[in-house]
Scaffold this active site. Structure first.
Site, PDB file in Angstrom:
ATOM      1  N   ASP A  42       2.707  16.369   4.459  1.00  0.00           N
ATOM      2  CA  ASP A  42       3.223  16.365   3.082  1.00  0.00           C
ATOM      3  C   ASP A  42       3.020  14.985   2.448  1.00  0.00           C
ATOM      4  O   ASP A  42       3.367  14.763   1.284  1.00  0.00           O
ATOM      5  CB  ASP A  42       4.677  16.848   3.001  1.00  0.00           C
ATOM      6  CG  ASP A  42       5.654  15.952   3.740  1.00  0.00           C
ATOM      7  OD1 ASP A  42       5.208  15.026   4.452  1.00  0.00           O
ATOM      8  OD2 ASP A  42       6.876  16.170   3.598  1.00  0.00           O
ATOM      9  N   SER A  43       2.404  14.073   3.221  1.00  0.00           N
ATOM     10  CA  SER A  43       1.966  12.787   2.657  1.00  0.00           C
ATOM     11  C   SER A  43       0.950  13.012   1.542  1.00  0.00           C
ATOM     12  O   SER A  43       0.646  12.095   0.791  1.00  0.00           O
ATOM     13  CB  SER A  43       1.346  11.916   3.755  1.00  0.00           C
ATOM     14  OG  SER A  43       0.330  12.625   4.432  1.00  0.00           O
ATOM     15  N   ASP A  81       2.900  20.539   7.731  1.00  0.00           N
ATOM     16  CA  ASP A  81       4.232  20.025   7.428  1.00  0.00           C
ATOM     17  C   ASP A  81       5.005  21.022   6.574  1.00  0.00           C
ATOM     18  O   ASP A  81       4.479  21.521   5.575  1.00  0.00           O
ATOM     19  CB  ASP A  81       4.101  18.734   6.597  1.00  0.00           C
ATOM     20  CG  ASP A  81       4.414  17.492   7.399  1.00  0.00           C
ATOM     21  OD1 ASP A  81       5.071  17.595   8.448  1.00  0.00           O
ATOM     22  OD2 ASP A  81       3.988  16.407   6.960  1.00  0.00           O
ATOM     23  N   LYS A 110       5.316  21.457  11.433  1.00  0.00           N
ATOM     24  CA  LYS A 110       6.089  20.250  11.776  1.00  0.00           C
ATOM     25  C   LYS A 110       7.298  20.177  10.855  1.00  0.00           C
ATOM     26  O   LYS A 110       7.165  20.396   9.650  1.00  0.00           O
ATOM     27  CB  LYS A 110       5.225  18.994  11.616  1.00  0.00           C
ATOM     28  CG  LYS A 110       6.034  17.691  11.802  1.00  0.00           C
ATOM     29  CD  LYS A 110       5.134  16.499  12.043  1.00  0.00           C
ATOM     30  CE  LYS A 110       4.582  15.838  10.821  1.00  0.00           C
ATOM     31  NZ  LYS A 110       5.594  15.319   9.865  1.00  0.00           N
ATOM     32  N   GLU A 112      10.775  17.674   9.922  1.00  0.00           N
ATOM     33  CA  GLU A 112      11.444  16.385  10.130  1.00  0.00           C
ATOM     34  C   GLU A 112      12.879  16.627  10.584  1.00  0.00           C
ATOM     35  O   GLU A 112      13.536  17.572  10.125  1.00  0.00           O
ATOM     36  CB  GLU A 112      11.420  15.567   8.817  1.00  0.00           C
ATOM     37  CG  GLU A 112      10.020  15.122   8.460  1.00  0.00           C
ATOM     38  CD  GLU A 112       9.969  14.238   7.216  1.00  0.00           C
ATOM     39  OE1 GLU A 112      11.002  13.716   6.768  1.00  0.00           O
ATOM     40  OE2 GLU A 112       8.840  14.076   6.694  1.00  0.00           O
ATOM     41  N   GLU A 176       7.933   8.139  14.048  1.00  0.00           N
ATOM     42  CA  GLU A 176       7.439   7.326  12.930  1.00  0.00           C
ATOM     43  C   GLU A 176       8.224   6.017  12.836  1.00  0.00           C
ATOM     44  O   GLU A 176       9.445   6.013  12.648  1.00  0.00           O
ATOM     45  CB  GLU A 176       7.527   8.112  11.609  1.00  0.00           C
ATOM     46  CG  GLU A 176       6.984   7.302  10.427  1.00  0.00           C
ATOM     47  CD  GLU A 176       6.606   8.113   9.200  1.00  0.00           C
ATOM     48  OE1 GLU A 176       6.615   9.352   9.269  1.00  0.00           O
ATOM     49  OE2 GLU A 176       6.289   7.488   8.168  1.00  0.00           O
TER      50      GLU A 176
HETATM   51  O1  KIV Z   1       3.005  13.672   6.120  1.00  0.00           O
HETATM   52  C1  KIV Z   1       2.354  13.104   6.993  1.00  0.00           C
HETATM   53  O2  KIV Z   1       1.177  12.780   6.833  1.00  0.00           O
HETATM   54  C2  KIV Z   1       3.029  12.808   8.259  1.00  0.00           C
HETATM   55  C3  KIV Z   1       2.373  11.849   9.188  1.00  0.00           C
HETATM   56  C4  KIV Z   1       2.518  10.482   8.672  1.00  0.00           C
HETATM   57  C5  KIV Z   1       2.858  11.994  10.572  1.00  0.00           C
HETATM   58  O3  KIV Z   1       4.085  13.303   8.499  1.00  0.00           O
END
Ligand code: KIV
Length: 257
Positions: A42-43, A81, A110, A112, A176
Protein backbone atom coordinates in the site's frame (compact mmCIF):
# COMPACT_ATOMS: atom_id res chain seq x y z
CA UNK A 1 -0.77 -24.42 2.65
CA UNK A 2 0.55 -23.89 -0.89
CA UNK A 3 3.85 -25.61 -1.77
CA UNK A 4 5.44 -22.24 -2.67
CA UNK A 5 4.77 -20.93 0.83
CA UNK A 6 5.91 -24.15 2.53
CA UNK A 7 9.18 -23.91 0.57
CA UNK A 8 9.60 -20.29 1.64
CA UNK A 9 9.33 -21.22 5.33
CA UNK A 10 12.01 -23.89 4.76
CA UNK A 11 14.43 -21.11 3.74
CA UNK A 12 14.63 -19.92 7.35
CA UNK A 13 18.18 -20.38 8.70
CA UNK A 14 19.31 -21.48 5.19
CA UNK A 15 18.97 -18.87 2.44
CA UNK A 16 18.11 -15.16 2.78
CA UNK A 17 14.67 -14.36 1.36
CA UNK A 18 14.41 -11.66 -1.33
CA UNK A 19 11.27 -9.53 -1.47
CA UNK A 20 10.47 -6.32 -3.36
CA UNK A 21 7.38 -4.26 -4.17
CA UNK A 22 5.72 -3.93 -7.57
CA UNK A 23 2.66 -2.02 -8.69
CA UNK A 24 2.68 -2.98 -12.38
CA UNK A 25 3.34 -5.90 -14.69
CA UNK A 26 6.30 -4.24 -16.40
CA UNK A 27 8.15 -4.12 -13.08
CA UNK A 28 6.96 -7.49 -11.71
CA UNK A 29 8.19 -9.20 -14.89
CA UNK A 30 11.74 -8.12 -13.95
CA UNK A 31 11.37 -8.81 -10.22
CA UNK A 32 9.96 -12.29 -10.79
CA UNK A 33 13.35 -13.45 -12.12
CA UNK A 34 15.05 -12.67 -8.81
CA UNK A 35 12.54 -12.41 -5.98
CA UNK A 36 11.05 -15.03 -3.69
CA UNK A 37 8.17 -12.67 -2.89
CA UNK A 38 6.67 -9.76 -4.82
CA UNK A 39 4.54 -7.46 -2.66
CA UNK A 40 1.89 -5.12 -3.96
CA UNK A 41 2.38 -2.73 -1.06
CA UNK A 42 0.00 0.00 0.00
CA UNK A 43 3.14 2.15 -0.24
CA UNK A 44 1.72 2.80 -3.73
CA UNK A 45 -0.17 5.59 -1.94
CA UNK A 46 3.03 7.59 -1.50
CA UNK A 47 5.01 6.24 -4.43
CA UNK A 48 2.43 6.32 -7.22
CA UNK A 49 -0.42 8.48 -5.99
CA UNK A 50 1.59 11.20 -4.19
CA UNK A 51 -0.55 10.79 -1.06
CA UNK A 52 0.90 11.80 2.32
CA UNK A 53 0.17 8.42 3.89
CA UNK A 54 -1.39 5.04 3.10
CA UNK A 55 -4.70 5.71 4.87
CA UNK A 56 -6.86 6.43 1.82
CA UNK A 57 -5.84 3.37 -0.23
CA UNK A 58 -8.84 1.25 -1.25
CA UNK A 59 -9.29 -2.44 -1.94
CA UNK A 60 -10.13 -1.61 -5.57
CA UNK A 61 -6.80 0.25 -6.02
CA UNK A 62 -4.95 -2.78 -4.64
CA UNK A 63 -6.90 -5.18 -6.88
CA UNK A 64 -6.30 -3.14 -10.04
CA UNK A 65 -2.55 -2.90 -9.46
CA UNK A 66 -2.27 -6.55 -8.42
CA UNK A 67 -4.03 -7.71 -11.60
CA UNK A 68 -1.34 -5.87 -13.56
CA UNK A 69 1.48 -7.23 -11.34
CA UNK A 70 0.08 -10.78 -11.67
CA UNK A 71 0.68 -10.62 -15.45
CA UNK A 72 4.44 -10.46 -14.87
CA UNK A 73 4.61 -13.27 -12.30
CA UNK A 74 5.60 -16.80 -13.18
CA UNK A 75 7.25 -18.20 -10.07
CA UNK A 76 7.34 -15.72 -7.18
CA UNK A 77 4.93 -15.62 -4.25
CA UNK A 78 2.55 -12.72 -4.83
CA UNK A 79 1.38 -10.95 -1.68
CA UNK A 80 -1.07 -8.05 -1.45
CA UNK A 81 -1.31 -5.46 1.32
CA UNK A 82 -4.76 -5.11 2.87
CA UNK A 83 -5.49 -1.37 3.19
CA UNK A 84 -6.45 0.32 6.47
CA UNK A 85 -10.06 -0.30 7.59
CA UNK A 86 -10.50 -3.31 5.32
CA UNK A 87 -9.78 -5.75 8.18
CA UNK A 88 -11.31 -4.09 11.23
CA UNK A 89 -13.35 -7.17 12.18
CA UNK A 90 -13.39 -10.87 11.25
CA UNK A 91 -16.29 -10.75 8.76
CA UNK A 92 -15.05 -7.63 6.99
CA UNK A 93 -11.48 -8.99 6.82
CA UNK A 94 -12.58 -12.33 5.38
CA UNK A 95 -14.93 -10.75 2.83
CA UNK A 96 -12.23 -8.34 1.62
CA UNK A 97 -9.36 -10.85 1.68
CA UNK A 98 -11.45 -13.36 -0.29
CA UNK A 99 -12.28 -10.66 -2.85
CA UNK A 100 -8.57 -9.86 -3.24
CA UNK A 101 -7.61 -13.54 -3.53
CA UNK A 102 -10.41 -14.31 -6.00
CA UNK A 103 -9.98 -11.28 -8.25
CA UNK A 104 -6.16 -11.20 -8.36
CA UNK A 105 -5.23 -14.87 -7.90
CA UNK A 106 -2.51 -13.73 -5.49
CA UNK A 107 -0.91 -16.19 -3.06
CA UNK A 108 -1.70 -14.37 0.17
CA UNK A 109 -2.24 -11.07 1.92
CA UNK A 110 -0.29 -8.92 4.38
CA UNK A 111 -1.87 -7.16 7.32
CA UNK A 112 -0.27 -4.72 9.74
CA UNK A 113 -0.44 -5.53 13.43
CA UNK A 114 -2.20 -3.12 15.77
CA UNK A 115 -1.30 -5.43 18.68
CA UNK A 116 -4.94 -6.52 18.90
CA UNK A 117 -5.81 -8.06 15.54
CA UNK A 118 -4.35 -11.57 16.13
CA UNK A 119 -7.90 -12.99 15.90
CA UNK A 120 -8.16 -11.55 12.39
CA UNK A 121 -4.98 -13.38 11.32
CA UNK A 122 -6.33 -16.60 12.88
CA UNK A 123 -9.71 -16.25 11.17
CA UNK A 124 -8.14 -15.66 7.73
CA UNK A 125 -5.66 -18.53 8.08
CA UNK A 126 -8.48 -20.87 9.20
CA UNK A 127 -10.28 -19.88 5.99
CA UNK A 128 -7.23 -20.93 3.93
CA UNK A 129 -5.90 -17.44 3.30
CA UNK A 130 -2.12 -17.26 3.78
CA UNK A 131 -1.25 -14.25 5.93
CA UNK A 132 1.98 -12.30 6.30
CA UNK A 133 2.20 -10.16 9.46
CA UNK A 134 3.86 -6.76 9.81
CA UNK A 135 5.23 -5.31 13.08
CA UNK A 136 7.55 -2.51 14.21
CA UNK A 137 6.76 0.68 12.35
CA UNK A 138 3.28 0.10 10.92
CA UNK A 139 2.34 3.12 8.74
CA UNK A 140 -1.40 2.35 8.86
CA UNK A 141 -1.54 2.64 12.66
CA UNK A 142 1.30 5.00 13.58
CA UNK A 143 1.36 8.70 12.88
CA UNK A 144 5.00 9.42 13.68
CA UNK A 145 8.04 7.50 12.42
CA UNK A 146 9.87 5.72 15.23
CA UNK A 147 12.38 2.89 15.33
CA UNK A 148 11.01 0.06 17.47
CA UNK A 149 12.89 -2.20 19.87
CA UNK A 150 15.67 -0.01 21.24
CA UNK A 151 14.80 -0.81 24.87
CA UNK A 152 14.64 -4.25 26.48
CA UNK A 153 11.01 -3.64 27.43
CA UNK A 154 10.14 -2.82 23.81
CA UNK A 155 12.03 -5.88 22.58
CA UNK A 156 10.06 -8.20 24.88
CA UNK A 157 6.81 -6.62 23.65
CA UNK A 158 7.85 -7.13 20.01
CA UNK A 159 8.83 -10.77 20.62
CA UNK A 160 5.43 -11.42 22.23
CA UNK A 161 3.63 -9.66 19.38
CA UNK A 162 5.54 -11.69 16.77
CA UNK A 163 4.87 -14.95 18.62
CA UNK A 164 1.14 -14.21 18.79
CA UNK A 165 1.07 -13.57 15.03
CA UNK A 166 2.95 -16.83 14.46
CA UNK A 167 0.53 -18.71 16.77
CA UNK A 168 -2.37 -17.21 14.80
CA UNK A 169 -0.95 -18.98 11.74
CA UNK A 170 0.95 -16.34 9.74
CA UNK A 171 3.60 -17.78 7.42
CA UNK A 172 6.03 -14.86 7.74
CA UNK A 173 6.36 -11.44 9.38
CA UNK A 174 7.73 -8.13 8.06
CA UNK A 175 9.81 -6.24 10.64
CA UNK A 176 9.79 -2.57 9.69
CA UNK A 177 12.42 -0.33 11.30
CA UNK A 178 13.13 -2.60 14.25
CA UNK A 179 16.48 -2.14 16.02
CA UNK A 180 19.13 -4.63 14.97
CA UNK A 181 19.53 -6.48 18.32
CA UNK A 182 15.76 -6.73 18.67
CA UNK A 183 15.40 -8.14 15.12
CA UNK A 184 17.96 -10.79 16.01
CA UNK A 185 15.99 -11.89 19.09
CA UNK A 186 12.63 -11.87 17.27
CA UNK A 187 14.06 -13.86 14.35
CA UNK A 188 15.57 -16.41 16.74
CA UNK A 189 12.34 -16.73 18.72
CA UNK A 190 10.23 -17.57 15.64
CA UNK A 191 9.84 -20.67 13.47
CA UNK A 192 8.53 -18.59 10.57
CA UNK A 193 10.80 -16.23 8.56
CA UNK A 194 11.15 -12.55 9.34
CA UNK A 195 11.58 -10.11 6.45
CA UNK A 196 13.26 -6.87 7.40
CA UNK A 197 13.04 -3.34 6.10
CA UNK A 198 15.37 -1.09 8.03
CA UNK A 199 15.76 -3.92 10.52
CA UNK A 200 19.31 -5.13 9.80
CA UNK A 201 20.85 -8.25 8.35
CA UNK A 202 19.59 -10.19 11.38
CA UNK A 203 16.29 -10.96 9.63
CA UNK A 204 15.64 -14.04 7.45
CA UNK A 205 15.11 -11.85 4.41
CA UNK A 206 14.93 -8.28 3.16
CA UNK A 207 12.30 -6.12 1.49
CA UNK A 208 12.54 -2.66 -0.05
CA UNK A 209 10.19 -0.50 -2.06
CA UNK A 210 11.49 -0.93 -5.62
CA UNK A 211 10.90 2.73 -6.50
CA UNK A 212 13.27 3.69 -3.64
CA UNK A 213 15.91 1.13 -4.69
CA UNK A 214 16.02 2.43 -8.29
CA UNK A 215 15.94 6.10 -7.30
CA UNK A 216 12.51 6.90 -8.72
CA UNK A 217 10.63 7.88 -5.57
CA UNK A 218 13.09 10.50 -4.30
CA UNK A 219 12.71 8.87 -0.85
CA UNK A 220 16.08 8.11 0.74
CA UNK A 221 15.93 7.31 4.44
CA UNK A 222 18.87 5.52 6.12
CA UNK A 223 17.48 2.04 5.41
CA UNK A 224 17.26 2.54 1.63
CA UNK A 225 20.17 1.74 -0.62
CA UNK A 226 19.88 3.24 -4.10
CA UNK A 227 21.19 0.75 -6.66
CA UNK A 228 20.47 3.04 -9.63
CA UNK A 229 19.19 6.49 -10.47
CA UNK A 230 16.24 5.98 -12.78
CA UNK A 231 14.99 9.54 -12.20
CA UNK A 232 18.26 10.78 -13.74
CA UNK A 233 17.85 8.42 -16.72
CA UNK A 234 14.25 9.57 -17.30
CA UNK A 235 15.30 13.20 -17.00
CA UNK A 236 18.07 12.74 -19.56
CA UNK A 237 15.77 10.92 -22.00
CA UNK A 238 12.95 13.46 -21.71
CA UNK A 239 15.41 16.35 -22.17
CA UNK A 240 16.78 14.73 -25.33
CA UNK A 241 13.27 14.00 -26.66
CA UNK A 242 12.19 17.60 -26.01
CA UNK A 243 15.22 18.89 -27.84
CA UNK A 244 14.64 16.58 -30.82
CA UNK A 245 10.92 17.46 -31.05
CA UNK A 246 11.74 21.16 -31.01
CA UNK A 247 14.44 20.75 -33.68
CA UNK A 248 12.23 18.38 -35.72
CA UNK A 249 14.87 15.63 -35.44
CA UNK A 250 12.16 13.31 -34.09
CA UNK A 251 10.14 11.65 -35.57
CA UNK A 252 12.20 10.41 -38.51
CA UNK A 253 10.80 8.59 -41.52
CA UNK A 254 11.24 5.23 -39.82
CA UNK A 255 9.13 6.43 -36.88
CA UNK A 256 6.30 7.49 -39.18
CA UNK A 257 3.57 5.81 -41.26
O1 KIV B 1 3.59 -1.05 1.60
C1 KIV B 1 4.70 -1.54 1.47
O2 KIV B 1 5.38 -1.39 0.46
C2 KIV B 1 5.23 -2.33 2.59
C3 KIV B 1 6.68 -2.65 2.59
C4 KIV B 1 7.46 -1.46 2.94
C5 KIV B 1 6.99 -3.81 3.45
O3 KIV B 1 4.50 -2.66 3.48
Amino acid sequence: MKKKIKNLIKKKNKTPIVMLTAYSGSVSKILDKYCDIVLVGDSLANTLYSMNNTHKVTIDMMILHTCSVQKGIKKSILIVDMPLHTYDNKNQALKNAMKVMRETKCDGIKIESNKKNYNIVKHLVKSNIPVMGHIGFTPQFKKKFKVAGYSQKDTIKLINEAKKIQEAGAFSIVLECVASSSSKKITKALKIPTIGIGSSVNCDGQVLVTDDLVGLSGFKPRFVKRYSDIAKTINKSVKKYTNEVKKKIFPKKNNSY
